[in-house]
Design a protein around this motif. Structure first.
Motif, PDB file in Angstrom:
ATOM      1  N   ALA A  11       0.854  -1.155   0.056  1.00  0.00           N
ATOM      2  CA  ALA A  11      -0.232  -0.007  -0.188  1.00  0.00           C
ATOM      3  C   ALA A  11       0.685   1.397   0.024  1.00  0.00           C
ATOM      4  CB  ALA A  11      -0.853  -0.069   1.264  1.00  0.00           C
ATOM      5  N   PRO A  12       0.360   2.147  -0.611  1.00  0.00           N
ATOM      6  CA  PRO A  12       1.419   3.582  -0.770  1.00  0.00           C
ATOM      7  C   PRO A  12       1.690   4.071   0.810  1.00  0.00           C
ATOM      8  CG  PRO A  12      -0.646   3.776  -2.000  1.00  0.00           C
ATOM      9  CD  PRO A  12      -0.758   2.273  -1.442  1.00  0.00           C
ATOM     10  N   GLU A  13       2.598   4.491   0.932  1.00  0.00           N
ATOM     11  CA  GLU A  13       3.030   5.193   2.399  1.00  0.00           C
ATOM     12  C   GLU A  13       1.929   6.446   2.357  1.00  0.00           C
ATOM     13  OE1 GLU A  13       7.165   5.005   3.713  1.00  0.00           O
ATOM     14  OE2 GLU A  13       7.413   5.033   1.399  1.00  0.00           O
ATOM     15  N   THR A  14       1.880   6.681   3.766  1.00  0.00           N
ATOM     16  CA  THR A  14       0.653   7.893   3.952  1.00  0.00           C
ATOM     17  C   THR A  14       1.558   8.683   4.859  1.00  0.00           C
ATOM     18  OG1 THR A  14      -0.389   6.521   6.041  1.00  0.00           O
ATOM     19  CG2 THR A  14      -1.468   6.448   3.859  1.00  0.00           C
ATOM     20  N   GLY A  15       0.749   9.738   4.988  1.00  0.00           N
ATOM     21  CA  GLY A  15       1.737  10.818   6.110  1.00  0.00           C
ATOM     22  C   GLY A  15       2.683  11.838   5.362  1.00  0.00           C
ATOM     23  N   SER A  16       3.551  12.373   5.853  1.00  0.00           N
ATOM     24  CA  SER A  16       4.469  13.169   5.377  1.00  0.00           C
ATOM     25  C   SER A  16       5.822  13.054   6.039  1.00  0.00           C
ATOM     26  CB  SER A  16       3.991  14.662   5.655  1.00  0.00           C
ATOM     27  OG  SER A  16       4.936  15.590   5.137  1.00  0.00           O
ATOM     28  N   GLY A  17       6.882  13.127   5.153  1.00  0.00           N
ATOM     29  CA  GLY A  17       8.324  12.834   5.478  1.00  0.00           C
ATOM     30  C   GLY A  17       8.907  14.378   5.448  1.00  0.00           C
ATOM     31  N   ALA A  36       9.560  27.729  -1.846  1.00  0.00           N
ATOM     32  CA  ALA A  36       8.889  26.593  -1.595  1.00  0.00           C
ATOM     33  C   ALA A  36       9.668  25.624  -1.772  1.00  0.00           C
ATOM     34  CB  ALA A  36       7.924  26.573  -2.921  1.00  0.00           C
ATOM     35  N   GLY A  37       9.555  24.464  -1.101  1.00  0.00           N
ATOM     36  CA  GLY A  37      10.283  23.259  -1.093  1.00  0.00           C
ATOM     37  C   GLY A  37       9.983  22.207  -1.998  1.00  0.00           C
ATOM     38  N   ILE A  38      10.233  20.927  -2.026  1.00  0.00           N
ATOM     39  CA  ILE A  38      10.116  19.906  -2.910  1.00  0.00           C
ATOM     40  C   ILE A  38       8.750  19.689  -3.436  1.00  0.00           C
ATOM     41  CG2 ILE A  38      10.288  18.003  -1.265  1.00  0.00           C
ATOM     42  CD1 ILE A  38      11.735  18.223  -4.762  1.00  0.00           C
ATOM     43  N   ALA A  39       8.147  19.936  -2.686  1.00  0.00           N
ATOM     44  CA  ALA A  39       6.310  19.503  -2.634  1.00  0.00           C
ATOM     45  C   ALA A  39       5.384  20.961  -2.860  1.00  0.00           C
ATOM     46  CB  ALA A  39       5.838  18.662  -1.799  1.00  0.00           C
ATOM     47  N   GLY A  56      11.659  20.671   3.854  1.00  0.00           N
ATOM     48  CA  GLY A  56      10.452  20.864   3.519  1.00  0.00           C
ATOM     49  C   GLY A  56       9.509  19.642   3.692  1.00  0.00           C
ATOM     50  N   ASP A  57       8.377  19.806   3.948  1.00  0.00           N
ATOM     51  CA  ASP A  57       7.402  18.589   4.155  1.00  0.00           C
ATOM     52  C   ASP A  57       7.448  17.737   2.670  1.00  0.00           C
ATOM     53  OD1 ASP A  57       6.996  18.783   6.792  1.00  0.00           O
ATOM     54  OD2 ASP A  57       5.126  20.062   6.471  1.00  0.00           O
ATOM     55  N   ALA A  58       7.197  16.690   2.817  1.00  0.00           N
ATOM     56  CA  ALA A  58       7.226  15.607   1.443  1.00  0.00           C
ATOM     57  C   ALA A  58       6.183  14.748   1.778  1.00  0.00           C
ATOM     58  CB  ALA A  58       8.616  15.282   1.325  1.00  0.00           C
ATOM     59  N   PRO A  59       5.071  14.418   0.990  1.00  0.00           N
ATOM     60  CA  PRO A  59       3.846  13.477   1.250  1.00  0.00           C
ATOM     61  C   PRO A  59       4.790  12.154   0.963  1.00  0.00           C
ATOM     62  CG  PRO A  59       3.443  15.375  -0.184  1.00  0.00           C
ATOM     63  CD  PRO A  59       4.669  15.669  -0.004  1.00  0.00           C
ATOM     64  N   LEU A  60       4.612  11.079   1.843  1.00  0.00           N
ATOM     65  CA  LEU A  60       5.312   9.907   1.442  1.00  0.00           C
ATOM     66  C   LEU A  60       4.858   9.131   0.235  1.00  0.00           C
ATOM     67  CD1 LEU A  60       5.938   8.878   5.129  1.00  0.00           C
ATOM     68  CD2 LEU A  60       7.786   9.761   3.453  1.00  0.00           C
ATOM     69  N   ALA A  61       3.548   9.524  -0.065  1.00  0.00           N
ATOM     70  CA  ALA A  61       2.758   8.845  -1.143  1.00  0.00           C
ATOM     71  C   ALA A  61       3.730   9.135  -2.359  1.00  0.00           C
ATOM     72  CB  ALA A  61       1.378   9.307  -1.477  1.00  0.00           C
ATOM     73  N   ASP A 109      11.130  12.515  10.246  1.00  0.00           N
ATOM     74  CA  ASP A 109      10.585  13.920  10.948  1.00  0.00           C
ATOM     75  C   ASP A 109      11.694  14.513  11.345  1.00  0.00           C
ATOM     76  OD1 ASP A 109      12.073  12.647  12.969  1.00  0.00           O
ATOM     77  OD2 ASP A 109      10.176  11.379  13.731  1.00  0.00           O
ATOM     78  N   ASP A 110      11.401  15.790  11.937  1.00  0.00           N
ATOM     79  CA  ASP A 110      12.325  16.822  12.273  1.00  0.00           C
ATOM     80  C   ASP A 110      13.336  16.647  13.216  1.00  0.00           C
ATOM     81  OD1 ASP A 110      10.899  18.435  10.557  1.00  0.00           O
ATOM     82  OD2 ASP A 110      10.247  19.809  12.040  1.00  0.00           O
ATOM     83  N   GLU A 111      12.898  15.665  14.138  1.00  0.00           N
ATOM     84  CA  GLU A 111      13.878  14.842  15.188  1.00  0.00           C
ATOM     85  C   GLU A 111      14.826  14.302  14.728  1.00  0.00           C
ATOM     86  OE1 GLU A 111      10.364  14.590  15.653  1.00  0.00           O
ATOM     87  OE2 GLU A 111      10.234  16.349  16.749  1.00  0.00           O
ATOM     88  N   ARG A 112      14.583  13.585  13.711  1.00  0.00           N
ATOM     89  CA  ARG A 112      15.603  12.531  12.803  1.00  0.00           C
ATOM     90  C   ARG A 112      16.690  13.452  12.122  1.00  0.00           C
ATOM     91  NH1 ARG A 112      19.452   9.679  12.883  1.00  0.00           N
ATOM     92  NH2 ARG A 112      20.132   8.739  10.831  1.00  0.00           N
ATOM     93  N   VAL A 113      16.134  14.623  11.411  1.00  0.00           N
ATOM     94  CA  VAL A 113      16.977  15.504  10.935  1.00  0.00           C
ATOM     95  C   VAL A 113      18.091  16.226  11.890  1.00  0.00           C
ATOM     96  CG1 VAL A 113      17.034  17.599   9.517  1.00  0.00           C
ATOM     97  CG2 VAL A 113      15.342  16.048   9.006  1.00  0.00           C
ATOM     98  N   ALA A 114      17.493  16.510  13.005  1.00  0.00           N
ATOM     99  CA  ALA A 114      18.295  17.182  14.331  1.00  0.00           C
ATOM    100  C   ALA A 114      19.337  16.294  14.626  1.00  0.00           C
ATOM    101  CB  ALA A 114      17.368  17.621  15.279  1.00  0.00           C
ATOM    102  N   ARG A 115      19.164  14.841  14.550  1.00  0.00           N
ATOM    103  CA  ARG A 115      19.847  13.872  15.061  1.00  0.00           C
ATOM    104  C   ARG A 115      21.284  13.854  14.009  1.00  0.00           C
ATOM    105  NH1 ARG A 115      15.851  10.346  17.038  1.00  0.00           N
ATOM    106  NH2 ARG A 115      15.867   9.487  14.843  1.00  0.00           N
ATOM    107  N   VAL A 116      20.799  13.965  12.828  1.00  0.00           N
ATOM    108  CA  VAL A 116      21.614  13.968  11.635  1.00  0.00           C
ATOM    109  C   VAL A 116      22.513  15.078  11.727  1.00  0.00           C
ATOM    110  CG1 VAL A 116      22.260  14.085   9.231  1.00  0.00           C
ATOM    111  CG2 VAL A 116      20.389  12.415  10.174  1.00  0.00           C
TER     112      VAL A 116
END
Length: 176
Positions: A11-17, A36-39, A56-61, A109-116
């Protein structure tokens, strides 16, 4: 009789990356306004470890793992994504040094970006320091098939022998 089952379609992923455009030392909110970001959604800053990721927010679909595998094979989609990504990096570079992220760097999510940012702090800080005060230039060269190279006489002395050697060197260089 044995049958092999086809793998069930996922199934296509839902939510936003979170699409990572680049990393800067700092960024003024006014710099991000209107970008404007990628989406097509506004970009935002994610701080971490004294650095700032511009995301930028990116729909996972469309930008999730499975969707990216498929979309990266579509040259039209790839061109649009690359141009949108580059537009953000280009806007950031006008304000200062930026370490661009690789195309299609998507986090959950933003927390993962901050960890990177924390995990790669030394590498990213070093790269930003090397880029500070520098500009990127692009140079294009064109070859005309069957074109005859110019063999103008460069200035300089040395007589007829030196002139012959300069012409001969120019011919060999043109041939290469």
């Amino acid at each position: 009789m044995t049958t092999t089952a086809e793998p069930a379609p996922t199934a296509p992923e839902t939510g936003s990356g979170v699409w990572l455009h680049g990393v800067v030392a700092e960024v003024a909110p006014a710099t991000l306004a209107g970008i404007a970001g990628i989406a097509g959604t506004p970009v935002r800053a994610v701080p971490g470890a004294g650095l700032v990721a511009v995301v930028g927010d990116a729909p996972l679909a469309e930008y999730g793992e499975e969707a990216l595998r498929r979309n990266l094979e579509d040259l039209g989609w790839l061109e649009r994504a690359a141009r949108a990504h580059h537009a953000v990096v280009d806007a950031l570079s006008r304000a200062g040094a930026v370490v661009p992220a690789r195309l299609a760097t998507v986090h959950r999510d933003d927390e993962r970006v901050a960890r990177v940012l924390t995990e790669r702090h030394d590498e990213l800080s070093g790269t930003l320091a090397r880029l500070a005060g520098r500009e990127e230039w692009g140079v294009k060269g064109y070859v005309v098939p069957g074109g005859v190279p110019r063999t103008e006489e460069p200035g300089g002395g040395g007589g007829a022998g030196a002139a012959y050697l300069r012409r001969r060197r120019a011919q060999l260089t043109a041939r290469e």
